[in-house]
Design a protein around this motif. Structure first.
Motif, short mmCIF file in Angstrom:
data_model
loop_
_atom_site.label_atom_id
_atom_site.label_comp_id
_atom_site.label_asym_id
_atom_site.label_seq_id
_atom_site.Cartn_x
_atom_site.Cartn_y
_atom_site.Cartn_z
N ASP A 62 2.55 1.49 -9.47
CA ASP A 62 3.97 1.24 -9.24
C ASP A 62 4.62 0.76 -10.53
O ASP A 62 4.38 -0.37 -10.96
CB ASP A 62 4.13 0.21 -8.12
CG ASP A 62 5.58 -0.01 -7.72
OD1 ASP A 62 6.49 0.48 -8.42
OD2 ASP A 62 5.80 -0.69 -6.71
N SER A 65 7.02 -2.63 -10.35
CA SER A 65 6.52 -3.96 -10.00
C SER A 65 5.79 -4.56 -11.18
O SER A 65 5.16 -3.84 -11.95
CB SER A 65 5.56 -3.88 -8.81
OG SER A 65 6.24 -3.43 -7.66
N LEU A 68 -0.10 -7.11 -11.14
CA LEU A 68 -0.66 -8.02 -10.14
C LEU A 68 -1.83 -8.80 -10.70
O LEU A 68 -2.16 -9.88 -10.21
CB LEU A 68 -1.13 -7.23 -8.92
CG LEU A 68 -0.08 -6.40 -8.19
CD1 LEU A 68 -0.73 -5.54 -7.12
CD2 LEU A 68 0.97 -7.31 -7.59
N TYR A 89 -2.54 -0.83 -7.37
CA TYR A 89 -3.04 -1.18 -6.03
C TYR A 89 -4.18 -0.25 -5.67
O TYR A 89 -4.07 0.97 -5.84
CB TYR A 89 -1.95 -1.00 -4.97
CG TYR A 89 -0.73 -1.84 -5.13
CD1 TYR A 89 -0.58 -3.02 -4.40
CD2 TYR A 89 0.31 -1.46 -5.98
CE1 TYR A 89 0.57 -3.79 -4.52
CE2 TYR A 89 1.46 -2.23 -6.11
CZ TYR A 89 1.58 -3.39 -5.38
OH TYR A 89 2.71 -4.14 -5.49
N ASP A 93 -6.28 -3.18 -1.43
CA ASP A 93 -5.09 -4.01 -1.63
C ASP A 93 -3.98 -3.61 -0.65
O ASP A 93 -3.34 -4.47 -0.04
CB ASP A 93 -4.54 -3.85 -3.06
CG ASP A 93 -5.55 -4.18 -4.14
OD1 ASP A 93 -6.42 -5.04 -3.91
OD2 ASP A 93 -5.47 -3.56 -5.22
N LEU A 97 -2.27 -5.74 2.59
CA LEU A 97 -0.82 -5.93 2.78
C LEU A 97 -0.37 -5.37 4.12
O LEU A 97 0.47 -5.96 4.80
CB LEU A 97 -0.05 -5.27 1.64
CG LEU A 97 -0.17 -5.94 0.27
CD1 LEU A 97 0.44 -5.08 -0.82
CD2 LEU A 97 0.47 -7.33 0.29
N ALA A 102 2.96 -7.54 5.37
CA ALA A 102 3.69 -8.10 4.23
C ALA A 102 4.66 -7.06 3.69
O ALA A 102 4.59 -6.67 2.53
CB ALA A 102 2.71 -8.56 3.16
N PRO A 104 7.72 -7.01 2.60
CA PRO A 104 8.42 -7.21 1.33
C PRO A 104 7.52 -7.02 0.12
O PRO A 104 8.00 -6.71 -0.95
CB PRO A 104 8.91 -8.66 1.40
CG PRO A 104 8.87 -9.03 2.83
CD PRO A 104 7.79 -8.19 3.44
N ASN A 105 6.22 -7.17 0.30
CA ASN A 105 5.29 -7.02 -0.81
C ASN A 105 4.69 -5.62 -0.91
O ASN A 105 3.97 -5.33 -1.86
CB ASN A 105 4.15 -8.04 -0.68
CG ASN A 105 4.67 -9.46 -0.76
OD1 ASN A 105 5.62 -9.74 -1.48
ND2 ASN A 105 4.07 -10.34 0.01
N LEU A 106 4.96 -4.76 0.05
CA LEU A 106 4.42 -3.41 0.03
C LEU A 106 5.17 -2.55 -0.99
O LEU A 106 6.39 -2.62 -1.08
CB LEU A 106 4.57 -2.74 1.40
CG LEU A 106 3.59 -3.12 2.48
CD1 LEU A 106 4.04 -2.55 3.81
CD2 LEU A 106 2.20 -2.61 2.13
N SER A 108 7.04 0.68 -2.13
CA SER A 108 7.93 1.42 -1.24
C SER A 108 8.38 2.74 -1.85
O SER A 108 7.98 3.10 -2.95
CB SER A 108 9.16 0.55 -0.92
OG SER A 108 9.89 0.32 -2.12
#
Length: 176
Positions: A62, A65, A68, A89, A93, A97, A102, A104-106, A108
């Motif tokens: 991604d 983002s 991580l 990810y 991971d 999620l 989760a 908002p943390n995925l 998209s």
């Protein structure tokens, strides 16, 4: 010149004969990586999940983002920093999620184009299966919310797909 094309999934198989390949030749994408460099993926989409609810996406990169740090070596190879964001990810991971809901943390796909391409190429759906519904998926979210892909993201994304395929010892094909 060609006749107009209707954009209906119920007619797609007639144009590409994917069911013929699956039925007569036993090819369904098993043992192959389908890589898609696009606007991302809706990881909650049912066609991108297994029957047990786990993700079919083996890896996702991604570019929208921050790193991580979970796969720090890969992020470092790709040049992911706070100033040059990208996050890696794995399927584990993404499953964590998804289990934690989760949202908002995925990662998209706000545009939806990447998800559309993924489900057409390799979606698992009883009524409208993708071309290669048994393929493993490697996704690169390069277009983000704008849908505008840069050359650097495309090149790094292709490297990411082929590097993951090499690690998994599987052939890969990429759609950009």
């Amino acid at each position: 010149w060609a006749p107009p094309r209707d954009l209906y999934l119920n007619r797609a198989d007639g144009h590409v004969s994917a069911s013929l390949g699956r039925d007569e030749f036993g090819v369904s994408g098993d043992g192959v990586i389908v890589g898609v460099i696009d606007t991302g993926a809706d990881v909650t989409h049912p066609a991108l999940r297994n029957a047990d609810g786990s993700t079919r996406i083996a890896w996702l990169l991604d570019f929208d983002s921050p790193p991580l740090g979970v796969h720090a070596a890969i992020e470092e190879e790709l040049g992911c920093t706070v100033d040059t964001p990208c996050a890696v990810y794995s399927a584990d991971d993404l499953d964590a999620l998804l289990e934690a809901t989760a949202a908002p943390n995925l990662p998209s796909d706000q545009v939806g184009h990447g998800t559309h391409v993924l489900t057409t190429a390799a979606g698992r759906d009883d009524e409208y299966p993708g071309i290669a519904p048994d393929a493993r998926l490697v996704v690169v979210r390069a277009g983000g919310d704008s849908g505008s892909l840069g050359d650097g993201e495309i090149l790094l994304g292709a490297r990411f797909v082929f590097d993951r395929a090499t690690e998994m010892k599987l052939p890969a094909v990429i759609n950009v």
